[in-house]
Design a protein around this motif. Sequence first.
Motif, PDB file in Angstrom:
ATOM      1  N   LYS A  18       0.949  -1.284   0.070  1.00  0.00           N
ATOM      2  CA  LYS A  18       0.018  -0.023  -0.019  1.00  0.00           C
ATOM      3  C   LYS A  18       0.802   1.250   0.090  1.00  0.00           C
ATOM      4  O   LYS A  18       0.623   2.138  -0.847  1.00  0.00           O
ATOM      5  CB  LYS A  18      -0.836  -0.103   1.305  1.00  0.00           C
ATOM      6  CG  LYS A  18      -2.192   0.335   1.147  1.00  0.00           C
ATOM      7  CD  LYS A  18      -2.800   0.288   2.525  1.00  0.00           C
ATOM      8  CE  LYS A  18      -2.652   0.900   3.582  1.00  0.00           C
ATOM      9  NZ  LYS A  18      -3.296   0.513   4.861  1.00  0.00           N
ATOM     10  N   TRP A  19       1.753   1.286   0.900  1.00  0.00           N
ATOM     11  CA  TRP A  19       2.679   2.421   1.000  1.00  0.00           C
ATOM     12  C   TRP A  19       3.813   2.639  -0.106  1.00  0.00           C
ATOM     13  O   TRP A  19       3.646   3.617  -0.471  1.00  0.00           O
ATOM     14  CB  TRP A  19       3.282   2.569   2.531  1.00  0.00           C
ATOM     15  CG  TRP A  19       2.301   2.840   3.410  1.00  0.00           C
ATOM     16  CD1 TRP A  19       1.449   2.070   4.330  1.00  0.00           C
ATOM     17  CD2 TRP A  19       2.150   4.031   3.702  1.00  0.00           C
ATOM     18  NE1 TRP A  19       0.987   2.784   5.032  1.00  0.00           N
ATOM     19  CE2 TRP A  19       1.163   4.268   4.746  1.00  0.00           C
ATOM     20  CE3 TRP A  19       2.573   5.553   3.476  1.00  0.00           C
ATOM     21  CZ2 TRP A  19       0.577   5.311   5.649  1.00  0.00           C
ATOM     22  CZ3 TRP A  19       2.125   6.588   4.001  1.00  0.00           C
ATOM     23  CH2 TRP A  19       1.186   6.353   4.986  1.00  0.00           C
ATOM     24  N   GLY A  20       3.759   1.524  -0.704  1.00  0.00           N
ATOM     25  CA  GLY A  20       4.840   1.448  -1.660  1.00  0.00           C
ATOM     26  C   GLY A  20       4.129   2.323  -3.018  1.00  0.00           C
ATOM     27  O   GLY A  20       4.599   3.230  -3.876  1.00  0.00           O
ATOM     28  N   ASN A  21       3.078   1.620  -2.981  1.00  0.00           N
ATOM     29  CA  ASN A  21       2.051   2.363  -4.380  1.00  0.00           C
ATOM     30  C   ASN A  21       1.701   3.911  -4.043  1.00  0.00           C
ATOM     31  O   ASN A  21       2.051   4.691  -5.123  1.00  0.00           O
ATOM     32  CB  ASN A  21       0.832   1.565  -4.384  1.00  0.00           C
ATOM     33  CG  ASN A  21       1.090   0.245  -5.216  1.00  0.00           C
ATOM     34  OD1 ASN A  21       1.342   0.491  -6.436  1.00  0.00           O
ATOM     35  ND2 ASN A  21       0.573  -0.862  -4.562  1.00  0.00           N
ATOM     36  N   LEU A  22       1.471   4.193  -2.793  1.00  0.00           N
ATOM     37  CA  LEU A  22       1.036   5.473  -2.399  1.00  0.00           C
ATOM     38  C   LEU A  22       2.406   6.521  -2.615  1.00  0.00           C
ATOM     39  O   LEU A  22       2.209   7.444  -3.215  1.00  0.00           O
ATOM     40  CB  LEU A  22       0.862   5.576  -0.899  1.00  0.00           C
ATOM     41  CG  LEU A  22       0.199   6.959  -0.702  1.00  0.00           C
ATOM     42  CD1 LEU A  22      -1.453   7.011  -1.475  1.00  0.00           C
ATOM     43  CD2 LEU A  22      -0.468   6.873   0.786  1.00  0.00           C
ATOM     44  N   THR A  23       3.528   5.841  -2.358  1.00  0.00           N
ATOM     45  CA  THR A  23       4.648   6.654  -2.535  1.00  0.00           C
ATOM     46  C   THR A  23       5.234   6.874  -3.703  1.00  0.00           C
ATOM     47  O   THR A  23       5.422   8.053  -4.293  1.00  0.00           O
ATOM     48  CB  THR A  23       5.958   6.131  -1.671  1.00  0.00           C
ATOM     49  OG1 THR A  23       5.518   5.661  -0.261  1.00  0.00           O
ATOM     50  CG2 THR A  23       7.152   6.750  -1.712  1.00  0.00           C
ATOM     51  N   LEU A  24       4.610   6.152  -4.587  1.00  0.00           N
ATOM     52  CA  LEU A  24       5.039   6.121  -6.261  1.00  0.00           C
ATOM     53  C   LEU A  24       4.187   7.212  -6.606  1.00  0.00           C
ATOM     54  O   LEU A  24       4.648   8.077  -7.470  1.00  0.00           O
ATOM     55  CB  LEU A  24       4.539   4.821  -6.849  1.00  0.00           C
ATOM     56  CG  LEU A  24       4.957   4.733  -8.271  1.00  0.00           C
ATOM     57  CD1 LEU A  24       6.620   5.120  -8.593  1.00  0.00           C
ATOM     58  CD2 LEU A  24       4.587   3.093  -8.842  1.00  0.00           C
TER      59      LEU A  24
END
Lengths: 351, 690
Positions: free
Chosen positions: A292-298
Amino acid sequence: MNTKLDGDLKKIDNFLKQRDVVLQKRKEGDFSLDSLESVQKILLINPDVATFWAFIKEIYEHYEATSPGIEKLIEIYKKDRAHVEKCMGIHPKSYYIWYHRRWTSERTPQMDWKKELKLCNYLLTLDKRNFHCWNYRRFVVSQLKLSLKEELDFTTFKIEENFSNYSAWHNRSTIVTTFKRSKENKNVKENEKEKENEKEKENENENEKTEEQKEKQEKEEKKKINDEEFTFKFQEEFEFVQNALYVDPEDQSTWIYLQWLISQSSNEGKLERINTTIQVVEELLGIEPKSKWGNLTLVFLLREKANKVDDEDKQSNLRNHAKEIINKLIKLDPRHTNFYNDFANSNKSFL
Amino acid sequence: MEKIEDADVIILGTGITPTLISASLSRLKKKVLHMDFKPYYGSEMSTLSFKEFYSLFDQKTKKTEEKETEKEKEKKDEKQEKKENENVTFSDSIKPVPLIFEESYTESSLTFPKPEVRRFWMFPKKEEKKEKEEEKEKEEEKEKEEEKENENEKQENNDNEKEKDEEKKENEKEEEKEEKEEKQKEEEEEKIEEKEKDKEKEEKKKEVPEQIGSLEWLKCKSSRFMIDLQPHYIFARSEILKIVATSNLTHYIDFQLLGSIQLLHEGKFQALPCSRSEIFKTKSLELIEKRFLMKFITHCTKYSTNEIEDEEVLDEIKSWLEKPFTDFLTKYYKFNTKLHDFVFYTIVMASGKGEIATLKTKDGIKSVYKYIISMNRFQGTTPILWPQYGISGFPQGFSRSSAIYGGTFMLNSFVQKLVLNGKNQIEGIINSSNEKIKSPIVISPVHYWDNLGQGVVKKRILRSILITDRSLFPNEENHDTSLVIIPSMDNSKEEKEEEKENEESVIQLLQLGPHSHATPDNVYIIHLTCFVNKDSKTTPNEKFDWVIKKYFKREKSEQNEEKPAIIFDCNFVQKIYERKQQISEDALPKGLLLFNPSNPLQDSFQSSIDETKRIVRLICPEMIEENSNFFPNIQQEVYSKKKESKTESKIEKKFVSLDISINEGKETEEKKEEIENQKNVKIELKFIEN
């Protein structure tokens, strides 16, 4: 149940009685050491009452006014520290305790800051994430004039123990900002410094300083020299963060620190930095597509990139990519649909 | 001592299983008489001083003589048995030397380095000085050399100045050692004086030899050695530790975490980082490796605690459960051979390639879970606790525990005869001092009854014990106590056939240093262990020779300073016995209960605990329920709380750096969670009491 209730009622009754006594004393202006004892006693029942701590401060102010001499002052504050430590054990996250600690530390003659630092470090082994303690520790560090390098090493140590620690990352961020600021000021100040140094030399000759002051000055100079030699290496920091991301991509504190770190990058290499970071994150998402956080950071990185790119076609490409990810996130994590929608709304210029 | 005429139960042998049974039965209010024919506790898992250990080999000839007389006795007994009708005596098959050592070991397997080798690795002080002077003279004169040794040294000096410096350091170190030794001598002498035993005093004064490493020196330092016959590995979260904690045995046993577990991988000793923090810190793994390792560990722990939320992952794992674990690692987690081998050898502790091929995923996950929760318990880098002062702390602790609850212990005594009634039921025994003791039940290790064919040799354990002068890992202090797994032959040309025949070829090398309290300062014990099939004819020498040659030095000619030099070494073979599953009722007299002796695998004594429960349930049928307490604390108040906190603090002191009074009872919930992992037995105790 009844027996427990009875016990509680007794405790409450006892507390209220003691409270009335203490408040009465304060009303009467009884700032004697007897009062101190009774306040300290009631604080051990409940240390989270600002009024009592205020009363203690008043008592010390009155005591200092009688000019009892350094030794007696040292003694009374030593006792106070022991008492505060007990209170910390009862309620380690009470604001008033930590405020009080700072207040007395500042007033204590010949304060042993090194011991205080040890105490902080010890308490941080018990609870690595107590931000009160981290705050107070920063104050102690400023008193000790520890170099930026030493502080960075300490946070590295703490993060290596467990990187799910907002406080440690935050402490790291303060080091980064101090470093950046000092670097910016460096050029401006360099000319002034030379003049200052000359003045200082003159002053030294004129006034004989006490040993304590000398020591302080020495420390400061040492710190200055150390800090000037110290350079915060952004590249290494990104590798450090990347390492944490790979070990646990579910931990949000690292992602948030990464986002902050990007925002701090100097303008010159920023676009390049964003591009490499996007690559790193996409690689990780290849293994952990559901992060989740990886996608959001992207999404965050794409937005930052769009700000740096002038070409409109490229911008709209980035925008579409980001929108896709937001939709994917909503599917992945439907419980936070509104959060993602809100995120999109607050970035209307981009999304 | 009061003469004992009867007991509810007579237990033979003082290994872990019989002492667990003894402690349990005593606590369940049975009158226990516990006997061992040896002068010390522990049976096959004794921890011995150097002298005791040495005498095992030294007295070999005597023992064989004894055995012969034994056999004669047995024959006589058998004759008697036939004569007597009503009060039948069963033939005594209990051998005074139950064969923990195989008969086949030879004198040659017990070797000492020759005198010149000893001199090589420890210089006496005076000679050192002389040599230095001589060196100086040579540098000035550069003339003919007189002695061969000096020649060598000089050449070295010329060759490399660095080496010279190192030598100097070495010499300094050795001087320090000498000083320490002297202090120890003094201390020891003082102790003896305190004891006021004149004989010992005279002996020891005579014995303290100048040359460290000689047999005399080893004998003189005898009591500083804790030599384990069978090393066992105890996981920090295991039932045995729960029993230790709940039954107040923490008074008797102190633990420390094993410093490291390493694998000999591609010619190097390497440790696998397993905790989140260690994986984060390490530079020995690639980022991708870190991700897959973390993913694997989290999945295994979360699966075991039913915490996996992602249903796709859960289904995937479930589909693997019955399939081989090795495929699970390489296919699902994409482990390379390095990670794969690390997981199998250091986490699962596979005994060899055979186990790797057959282990199912569900069992693999269990092993990983056990490893991880044990490691997280004390936030160390290994999950294994090592009992300070040796493994026999366990049987000794349980023996004391049994004695506190009324058990009687007799060492140096054994059963001569079993007394049976006409219905083949045990009535009692005749002990070694020809006294009759009534008891309806006799509990004995299965291998005492070798001639009845009740026990089967399950495996052989090849063992080698070395005493060396330095650590295998001299630069890393926390590797003082270390377990090294050596998967297979380094150069497999010799043993190819052998390997096929006997696939379980993993060698465990356990180093115990002074930190473990098992050795005097600057001396290390190396345990080499290898399990082989019962029919395997491999000798310890064949098995361990290449390891010893490669990592240790025996001969003076080997100039490699890095290698530890062997002061003493010996090889022997132990057997693991197991009870036959099917026992015909007529074969044994009623009341004779046989148990498996401890199983020296890394099962943290679980098989012994299971045996204990089985035996205790036979005697106390009320214990049949699954959650019965086999070790109730009836006299709990006997122990003062002060004592408790003392022993615990020893274990905990690692974590306490400053003396600050903090009220533990009133910590916030979050904080409790934080600390929980750091806390150990203490928390456990509170938790259970609550």
